[in-house]
Structures are given as structure tokens and as C-alpha cells.
Design a protein around this motif. Structure first.
Motif, short mmCIF file in Angstrom:
data_model
loop_
_atom_site.label_atom_id
_atom_site.label_comp_id
_atom_site.label_asym_id
_atom_site.label_seq_id
_atom_site.Cartn_x
_atom_site.Cartn_y
_atom_site.Cartn_z
N ILE A 181 0.88 -1.16 0.00
CA ILE A 181 0.00 0.00 0.00
C ILE A 181 0.92 1.22 0.00
N GLY A 182 0.92 1.94 -1.12
CA GLY A 182 1.86 3.05 -1.30
C GLY A 182 3.10 2.53 -2.01
N MET B 161 10.42 3.95 0.08
CA MET B 161 10.78 2.71 0.78
C MET B 161 10.20 1.49 0.07
N THR C 159 0.02 -0.19 -4.75
CA THR C 159 -0.98 0.83 -5.04
C THR C 159 -0.30 2.20 -5.15
N LYS D 267 -1.29 6.52 -6.17
CA LYS D 267 -2.44 7.43 -6.15
C LYS D 267 -2.71 8.10 -7.50
N ALA E 251 3.09 0.75 3.31
CA ALA E 251 4.26 1.60 3.04
C ALA E 251 3.85 3.05 2.85
N PRO F 116 3.05 7.47 8.55
CA PRO F 116 2.18 7.18 9.70
C PRO F 116 0.88 7.98 9.70
N LEU G 217 5.79 -0.43 8.08
CA LEU G 217 7.13 0.18 8.04
C LEU G 217 7.15 1.46 8.87
N ALA G 218 6.01 1.79 9.48
CA ALA G 218 5.84 3.15 10.01
C ALA G 218 6.35 3.32 11.43
N PRO G 219 7.15 4.36 11.68
CA PRO G 219 7.50 4.67 13.07
C PRO G 219 6.25 5.09 13.84
N MET H 14 11.38 -1.97 10.68
CA MET H 14 12.06 -0.72 10.34
C MET H 14 13.20 -1.06 9.36
N PRO H 15 12.91 -0.93 8.06
CA PRO H 15 13.94 -1.21 7.05
C PRO H 15 14.72 0.06 6.71
N ASN H 16 15.56 0.01 5.70
CA ASN H 16 16.19 1.25 5.19
C ASN H 16 16.38 1.16 3.68
N THR H 17 16.62 2.30 3.05
CA THR H 17 16.62 2.33 1.58
C THR H 17 17.79 1.59 0.92
N1 LIG Z 1 12.17 6.41 3.16
C1 LIG Z 1 12.87 5.71 4.06
O1 LIG Z 1 14.11 5.71 4.07
C2 LIG Z 1 12.15 4.87 5.08
C3 LIG Z 1 10.79 4.97 5.27
N2 LIG Z 1 10.17 4.23 6.23
C4 LIG Z 1 8.73 4.33 6.41
O2 LIG Z 1 8.11 3.81 5.25
C5 LIG Z 1 6.84 4.45 5.05
C6 LIG Z 1 6.82 5.04 3.65
O3 LIG Z 1 7.82 6.03 3.57
P1 LIG Z 1 8.38 6.55 2.18
O4 LIG Z 1 8.37 5.47 1.18
O5 LIG Z 1 9.65 7.25 2.48
O6 LIG Z 1 7.26 7.62 1.83
P2 LIG Z 1 6.85 8.18 0.40
O7 LIG Z 1 6.12 9.44 0.64
O8 LIG Z 1 8.02 8.16 -0.52
O9 LIG Z 1 5.81 7.06 -0.12
C7 LIG Z 1 4.55 6.88 0.40
C8 LIG Z 1 3.59 6.69 -0.76
O10 LIG Z 1 2.31 6.41 -0.24
C9 LIG Z 1 1.35 7.03 -1.08
N3 LIG Z 1 0.10 7.18 -0.32
C10 LIG Z 1 -0.24 8.14 0.58
N4 LIG Z 1 -1.48 7.92 1.04
C11 LIG Z 1 -1.91 6.78 0.43
C12 LIG Z 1 -3.13 6.05 0.49
N5 LIG Z 1 -4.13 6.44 1.27
N6 LIG Z 1 -3.23 4.95 -0.28
C13 LIG Z 1 -2.20 4.55 -1.07
N7 LIG Z 1 -1.04 5.21 -1.18
C14 LIG Z 1 -0.91 6.31 -0.43
C15 LIG Z 1 1.98 8.35 -1.46
O11 LIG Z 1 1.39 8.85 -2.64
C16 LIG Z 1 3.46 7.93 -1.64
O12 LIG Z 1 3.73 7.57 -3.00
C17 LIG Z 1 6.73 5.52 6.14
O13 LIG Z 1 5.98 5.02 7.20
C18 LIG Z 1 8.17 5.73 6.54
O14 LIG Z 1 8.28 6.22 7.83
C19 LIG Z 1 10.85 3.33 7.00
C20 LIG Z 1 12.18 3.19 6.85
C21 LIG Z 1 12.96 3.96 5.91
#
Ligand SMILES: NC(=O)C1=CN([C@@H]2O[C@H](COP(=O)(O)OP(=O)(O)OC[C@H]3O[C@@H](n4cnc5c(N)ncnc54)[C@H](O)[C@@H]3O)[C@@H](O)[C@H]2O)C=CC1
Ligand SMILES: O=C(O)[C@@H]1CCC=N1
Length: 264
Positions: free
Chosen positions: A6-7, A11, A33, A35, A68, A71, A94-96, A117-120
Motif C-alpha cells: 500500500i503506497g 521505501m 498501489t 495514487k 508503506a 504514519p 514500516l511506520a514509526p 524498520m527497514p532502510n533504503t
Molecule cells: N524512506 C525511508 O528511508 C524509510 C521509510 N520508512 C517508512 O516507510 C513508510 C513510507 O515512507 P516513504 O516510502 O519514504 O514515503 P513516500 O512518501 O516516498 O511514499 C509513500 C507513498 O504512499 C502514497 N500514499 C499516501 N497515502 C496513500 C493512500 N491512502 N493509499 C495509497 N497510497 C498512499 C503516497 O502517494 C506515496 O507515494 C513511512 O511510514 C516511513 O516512515 C521506514 C524506513 C525507511
């Protein structure tokens, strides 16, 4: 095994890239998924996986569903997908900040839920993930989740109380390391080196140093001492870093990150 995301942002993209690189599952076993029309087309083109705007479709497809999103969007996503989930599927966050208890309240006490809690660096097969399953997962379920995350890096099972600490030193730390590499490269450019070459030298030095810690098992201080010749060049740099509070700054930064995770 069918995996849903989801998302499909930074990450999820890194994880999908890592899973496909390792050929853990075929692209048609993954659905994500997105948007907007643009992000749907981009994800389809980049990974050749199934992409849909419909979160419920992903929820009903997946044996393992990775949440994904940030939070702040988690609650609305759970409200949307809760009754579309496969009965026995595993939900991975994956969410803090969002605790196992919080998910159980939203999805029911019997649902298999895993906080991670993964990383990129997952994108290049060098990810590091903390895995924290709730009590509903069998040993086999936990192994399945480990297999997914180990397809793009290393994993450790951790207590939930440690997951924010993992965010501080692993989930978020690639950003600090990129800052460090960029700063070293800037200095090299200042001294006349072409930027592209500066990134190669700085990044390879970081990669090799990390490998030395992992592979020799020696204390980082001992490895540092091996580089510092008496009255040599390195100790001059170390002295400047100490004068400018490098270690204290890193400790404060990691602590701020951990506190932020605990406060979400
Ligand atoms: N980026 C990183 O290095 C890391 C991120 N995380 C966690 O992973 C999660 C995702 O983070 P990122 O990938 O960095 O964020 P991001 O903003 O790059 O990706 C999130 C995606 O979710 C989509 N989205 C938002 N609301 C949605 C909905 N209702 N339905 C479907 N899609 C939706 C957004 O359009 C976006 O493409 C977060 O909880 C973050 O804290 C965890 C570890 C590392
Ligand atoms: O900055 C964030 O909130 C996420 C969590 C770990 C890395 N990025």
C-alpha cells in the motif's frame, strides 16, 4: 506467495527493487498501489509489477501486505482495507510510532501483524531491517517475513521497545551517511578534484570502513587507530572533528531521531 504494497514511494520502491533483483518472487506476484496516473505508470514501467489505485484490491490479493505509507495516513488506510484483507494474511508496517497494539485495535486481536524498520539500501541488496512480530505469527510466518526482508539485506528480530532506536541508527541513518559523503566530496572539490571522482573515493571509503567493522569484528576505535599514523595526516583531521564536536553531534542527532519516533 503474493506480496502487496500500500503506497509505492521511496521505501516500497527500494524493497520492490530489492525483491525483484533477487528474484524472490515473479513480478506478477507483486501488486502495489499508487495514487496518481503518473505514479501508476512510473511504477508499472520501472518494476513491471501489478499497479492499481485500489488499496482494497491489493489487500485482497496479498498474503503479505506491506503498509508503506507515512504514519499520518495509516488510520485512513486501515479503515479502508480492514474488511478486504485475506483472513490469514500477514500485515507488515514500516511506520514509526504505530505500535503493534495500535494495529491490533484497528484490525482485531487475531490478525498477524509485524512492525518493521527497514532502510533504503534495500534497493542495492544491502538493507538492514528490524522485525518485530506480534504473538499471532507462527515460526513459519516469521520465517516468511524474514525471507522477504533478507532478499534485500540483513534482518534482526528485535523487541518492540527497540524499534525507535533502530530508526535512529539504521532506518534514518542512510541520510546522515549521504550527508557525510556529500560533505567529504565537497571538500575534495574544494581542493580541485572532479565531483564524480570525489563521490567514488568518498563512498568507497565509507563502504570499505563499514565492511571492516562487520568482517573483522574489531572495535571501531582500534580500526581508527590503525589509520592514524603518529604525527600523520589522519590525526590532524580527527583533531578537527573532535574540536567541532563530531561525535556529540552524531549522538544528539540519533537521539533526536529516536525521540521523534517515540513521539509520533
Ligand atoms: N524512506 C525511508 O528511508 C524509510 C521509510 N520508512 C517508512 O516507510 C513508510 C513510507 O515512507 P516513504 O516510502 O519514504 O514515503 P513516500 O512518501 O516516498 O511514499 C509513500 C507513498 O504512499 C502514497 N500514499 C499516501 N497515502 C496513500 C493512500 N491512502 N493509499 C495509497 N497510497 C498512499 C503516497 O502517494 C506515496 O507515494 C513511512 O511510514 C516511513 O516512515 C521506514 C524506513 C525507511
Ligand atoms: O523519516 C522518516 O520518517 C522515515 C523513517 C525512517 C526513515 N525515514
Amino acid at each position: 506467495m503474493k506480496i502487496g504494497f500500500i503506497g509505492c514511494g521511496n521505501m516500497a520502491g527500494a524493497m520492490i527493487g530489492g525483491i525483484l533483483r533477487k528474484k524472490l518472487v515473479a513480478p506478477d506476484q507483486i501488486i502495489a498501489t499508487a495514487k496518481t496516473r503518473n505514479s501508476i505508470e512510473r511504477a508499472k514501467k520501472e518494476y513491471s509489477i501489478g499497479v492499481t489505485p485500489d488499496n482494497r484490491e491489493a489487500a485482497s490479493f496479498a498474503d503479505v501486505l506491506v503498509l508503506a505509507v507515512k504514519p499520518v495516513y495509516m488510520e485512513e488506510v486501515l479503515d479502508e482495507i480492514a474488511d478486504a484483507l485475506k483472513p490469514d494474511s500477514i500485515v507488515v508496517s514500516l511506520a514509526p510510532g504505530k505500535t503493534l497494539d495500535w494495529f491490533a485495535k484497528k484490525l482485531g486481536p487475531d490478525r498477524k501483524i509485524v512492525r518493521t524498520m527497514p532502510n533504503t539500501p534495500a534497493l542495492v541488496g544491502e538493507g538492514m531491517t528490524a522485525i518485530c512480530p506480534n504473538g499471532n505469527l507462527s515460526e513459519e510466518d516469521i520465517q516468511l517475513v524474514e525471507n522477504i526482508f533478507q532478499s534485500f539485506g540483513k534482518t534482526e528480530i528485535t523487541a518492540e521497545s527497540m524499534i525507535d532506536v533502530v530508526t535512529g541508527i539504521s532506518g534514518s541513518s542512510p541520510a546522515y551517511v549521504f550527508l557525510f559523503i556529500e560533505a567529504m566530496a565537497d571538500a575534495a572539490v574544494l581542493k580541485g578534484m572532479p565531483r564524480k571522482q570525489a563521490y567514488v573515493f568518498a563512498s568507497q571509503a565509507v563502504l570499505g570502513s563499514a565492511k571492516m567493522v562487520l568482517e573483522t569484528g574489531k572495535h571501531p576505535g582500534e580500526l581508527k587507530d590503525m589509520v592514524c599514523s603518529p604525527a600523520g595526516t589522519t590525526i590532524e583531521a580527527v583533531k578537527v572533528l573532535e574540536e567541532k564536536g563530531f561525535r556529540g553531534a552524531v549522538m544528539d542527532a540519533v537521539s533526536a531521531c529516536v525521540d521523534k519516533g517515540r513521539g509520533i
